[in-house]
Design a protein around this motif. Sequence first.
Motif, mmCIF file in Angstrom:
data_model
loop_
_atom_site.group_PDB
_atom_site.id
_atom_site.type_symbol
_atom_site.label_atom_id
_atom_site.label_comp_id
_atom_site.label_asym_id
_atom_site.label_seq_id
_atom_site.Cartn_x
_atom_site.Cartn_y
_atom_site.Cartn_z
ATOM 1 N N ARG A 87 0.786 -1.181 0.131
ATOM 2 C CA ARG A 87 -0.235 0.044 0.069
ATOM 3 C C ARG A 87 0.873 1.108 -0.006
ATOM 4 O O ARG A 87 0.659 2.336 -0.795
ATOM 5 C CB ARG A 87 -0.934 0.034 1.314
ATOM 6 C CG ARG A 87 -1.953 1.129 1.302
ATOM 7 C CD ARG A 87 -2.637 0.873 2.469
ATOM 8 N NE ARG A 87 -3.864 1.833 2.532
ATOM 9 C CZ ARG A 87 -3.667 3.159 3.008
ATOM 10 N NH1 ARG A 87 -2.657 3.503 3.365
ATOM 11 N NH2 ARG A 87 -4.677 4.044 2.967
ATOM 12 N N ILE A 92 -3.160 9.944 -5.312
ATOM 13 C CA ILE A 92 -3.525 8.372 -5.579
ATOM 14 C C ILE A 92 -4.752 8.469 -6.870
ATOM 15 O O ILE A 92 -4.914 7.280 -7.284
ATOM 16 C CB ILE A 92 -4.201 8.067 -4.291
ATOM 17 C CG1 ILE A 92 -5.437 8.802 -3.817
ATOM 18 C CG2 ILE A 92 -3.301 8.021 -3.213
ATOM 19 C CD1 ILE A 92 -6.131 8.175 -2.718
ATOM 20 N N ASN A 93 -5.009 9.540 -7.136
ATOM 21 C CA ASN A 93 -6.107 9.448 -8.358
ATOM 22 C C ASN A 93 -5.473 9.164 -9.685
ATOM 23 O O ASN A 93 -6.220 8.560 -10.586
ATOM 24 C CB ASN A 93 -6.758 10.669 -8.601
ATOM 25 C CG ASN A 93 -5.908 12.051 -8.822
ATOM 26 O OD1 ASN A 93 -4.700 11.721 -8.501
ATOM 27 N ND2 ASN A 93 -6.310 12.941 -9.438
ATOM 28 N N SER A 149 -6.095 1.643 -9.415
ATOM 29 C CA SER A 149 -6.724 1.009 -8.185
ATOM 30 C C SER A 149 -6.677 1.847 -7.024
ATOM 31 O O SER A 149 -5.658 2.519 -6.879
ATOM 32 C CB SER A 149 -6.565 -0.589 -8.017
ATOM 33 O OG SER A 149 -6.714 -1.164 -9.292
ATOM 34 N N LEU A 150 -7.583 1.358 -5.939
ATOM 35 C CA LEU A 150 -7.290 2.105 -4.664
ATOM 36 C C LEU A 150 -5.881 1.562 -4.053
ATOM 37 O O LEU A 150 -5.323 0.429 -4.557
ATOM 38 C CB LEU A 150 -8.554 1.817 -3.839
ATOM 39 C CG LEU A 150 -9.775 2.380 -4.032
ATOM 40 C CD1 LEU A 150 -10.864 1.861 -3.229
ATOM 41 C CD2 LEU A 150 -9.504 3.941 -4.154
ATOM 42 N N PRO A 151 -5.356 2.224 -3.266
ATOM 43 C CA PRO A 151 -3.923 1.652 -2.743
ATOM 44 C C PRO A 151 -4.016 0.292 -2.032
ATOM 45 O O PRO A 151 -3.253 -0.199 -1.889
ATOM 46 C CB PRO A 151 -3.378 3.044 -1.612
ATOM 47 C CG PRO A 151 -4.197 4.025 -2.181
ATOM 48 C CD PRO A 151 -5.434 3.693 -2.739
ATOM 49 N N SER A 152 -5.258 0.187 -1.472
ATOM 50 C CA SER A 152 -5.214 -1.009 -0.614
ATOM 51 C C SER A 152 -5.152 -2.202 -1.541
ATOM 52 O O SER A 152 -4.881 -3.336 -0.954
ATOM 53 C CB SER A 152 -6.847 -0.855 0.046
ATOM 54 O OG SER A 152 -7.716 -0.831 -0.567
ATOM 55 N N TYR A 153 -5.732 -2.108 -2.667
ATOM 56 C CA TYR A 153 -5.586 -3.211 -3.601
ATOM 57 C C TYR A 153 -4.316 -3.700 -3.945
ATOM 58 O O TYR A 153 -4.004 -4.621 -4.215
ATOM 59 C CB TYR A 153 -6.379 -3.051 -4.845
ATOM 60 C CG TYR A 153 -7.853 -3.118 -4.800
ATOM 61 C CD1 TYR A 153 -8.514 -4.319 -4.710
ATOM 62 C CD2 TYR A 153 -8.737 -1.882 -4.800
ATOM 63 C CE1 TYR A 153 -9.911 -4.554 -4.602
ATOM 64 C CE2 TYR A 153 -10.142 -2.173 -4.712
ATOM 65 C CZ TYR A 153 -10.672 -3.273 -4.365
ATOM 66 O OH TYR A 153 -11.978 -3.354 -4.464
ATOM 67 N N ARG A 192 -6.697 -4.136 -8.723
ATOM 68 C CA ARG A 192 -7.885 -4.665 -8.229
ATOM 69 C C ARG A 192 -8.509 -5.664 -9.124
ATOM 70 O O ARG A 192 -9.084 -6.956 -8.749
ATOM 71 C CB ARG A 192 -8.991 -3.475 -8.423
ATOM 72 C CG ARG A 192 -10.632 -3.906 -7.958
ATOM 73 C CD ARG A 192 -11.528 -2.798 -8.324
ATOM 74 N NE ARG A 192 -11.635 -2.883 -9.795
ATOM 75 C CZ ARG A 192 -12.532 -2.022 -10.535
ATOM 76 N NH1 ARG A 192 -13.197 -1.115 -9.710
ATOM 77 N NH2 ARG A 192 -12.769 -2.244 -11.669
#
Length: 463
Positions: A22, A35-36, A40-44, A161
């Motif tokens: 992450r 982060i845009n 994918s979202l950082p958590s992925y 993701r």
Amino acid sequence: MSSTLLFFIVLAAMALAYYIGRQRAIGVVGGVSQINRLHSLPSYYGYYAALLVGLPAMLLLLLWVGLQGQILTALTLAELPPEVTADLSEGQLSLLTSDIRNLASGNLMGRDPSPAVEAAAARFQQLQQIATLSLWALTGAVVLAGMAWAWQHTKPSFRARNRVESILMLVMILFSLIAILTTLGIVLSVLFESIRFFQMVPWTEFLFGTRWSPQIALRAEQVGASGAFGAIPLFTGTLLISFIAMLLAVPVGLLSAVYLAEYAPRKVRAWAKPVLEILAGIPTVVYGFFAALTVAPFFRDLGQSVGLDVASESALAAGLVMGIMIVPFVSSLSEDVINAVPQSLRDGSYALGATQSETIRRIIFPAALPGIVGGVLLAVSRAIGETMIVVMAAGLAANLTANPLASVTTVTVQIVTLLTGDQEFDSAKTLAAFALGLTLFVVTLVLNVIALHIVRKYREQYD
């Protein structure tokens, strides 16, 4: 350095990989404000790193633990002198293997081991140490390789993701296949052994015979062991005990479900339903003790007082206690179905002037009837498959009778009896257990299919 400790270390490595993955995703785009730019979202990205670290390591650990014992044993036996293993039967070789394993683990043997066994135990212990060190080294290498792969592929355009969802989909498919293949393996193993039984005993005798005595004579002059495999007495006993159980469970379960769903205040329902469902959590062996020590003697003494001949172990005692055990199944399933009936049906009935009891009898109960029937059939399957209560309260006598005061036995009890102790799986006596298991499987499967068919056919009738 046990495998359990290594398992928890791998879990900790997965958590660390999630955090690093992450943070790496956030870092490659220049911080949280950018982060845009990530696909994918950082958590992925963290999930992807954790999966790459954990899944291969878990698979390696599972395979290693499952195969290590067999491989080490084979290597140890291969290094034994030929004269030690020569002319040993399969049982003797298994005993020799157990002695080597026990001596290697530090368990004292009941007899002095031979020098060859002591050397083999020392070699087995040495191989265990080498295998353990190799497992830790390989697991560490797999973890580091997974982390390096995830680190290298963490880029703004990387579809983390999609990769995570694909990996999880493969994992779910794998576990689904394991469940399906396990079921298939159970069915095929029972089927093949049943075919062997029917090659020895005609299926007509098994399904339509009225005498059950599975003792096979070992000598020509042996008396009382002719071997009779007519399963009708077992089917009759099973149906008799299940019928008695359902006579108690269905009315009590349905009425309690109606009360809890329609009449009971919320406070009463809050504690009454959990208390009722406690019955489902009591081990069946406890019900068996209760039936054998309390219910069966009570009916025997009661029968003697009125001049009836009641067996010490009777179908009535086993059936009533089994019915008590099944009450929560019928009650819980029926209450859920009743509560699922749309409130609009109740409101419409009340608007037409019907009382609460009339609404329950003429509106709610017919609407919930398919689900109730399905729940009852599932409860019947549970009753047919019960073993411990029947073993302890109904006895082992295969009597062809419809008298609930007599001692009877069931299919499941005979399966336990036939497979208890050291058995040879080449005799009709032992293989009969698989034929009984196949019959029981078919019956319960048919009941479950009927229940599901009824529920699905009428489920949306009142939606």
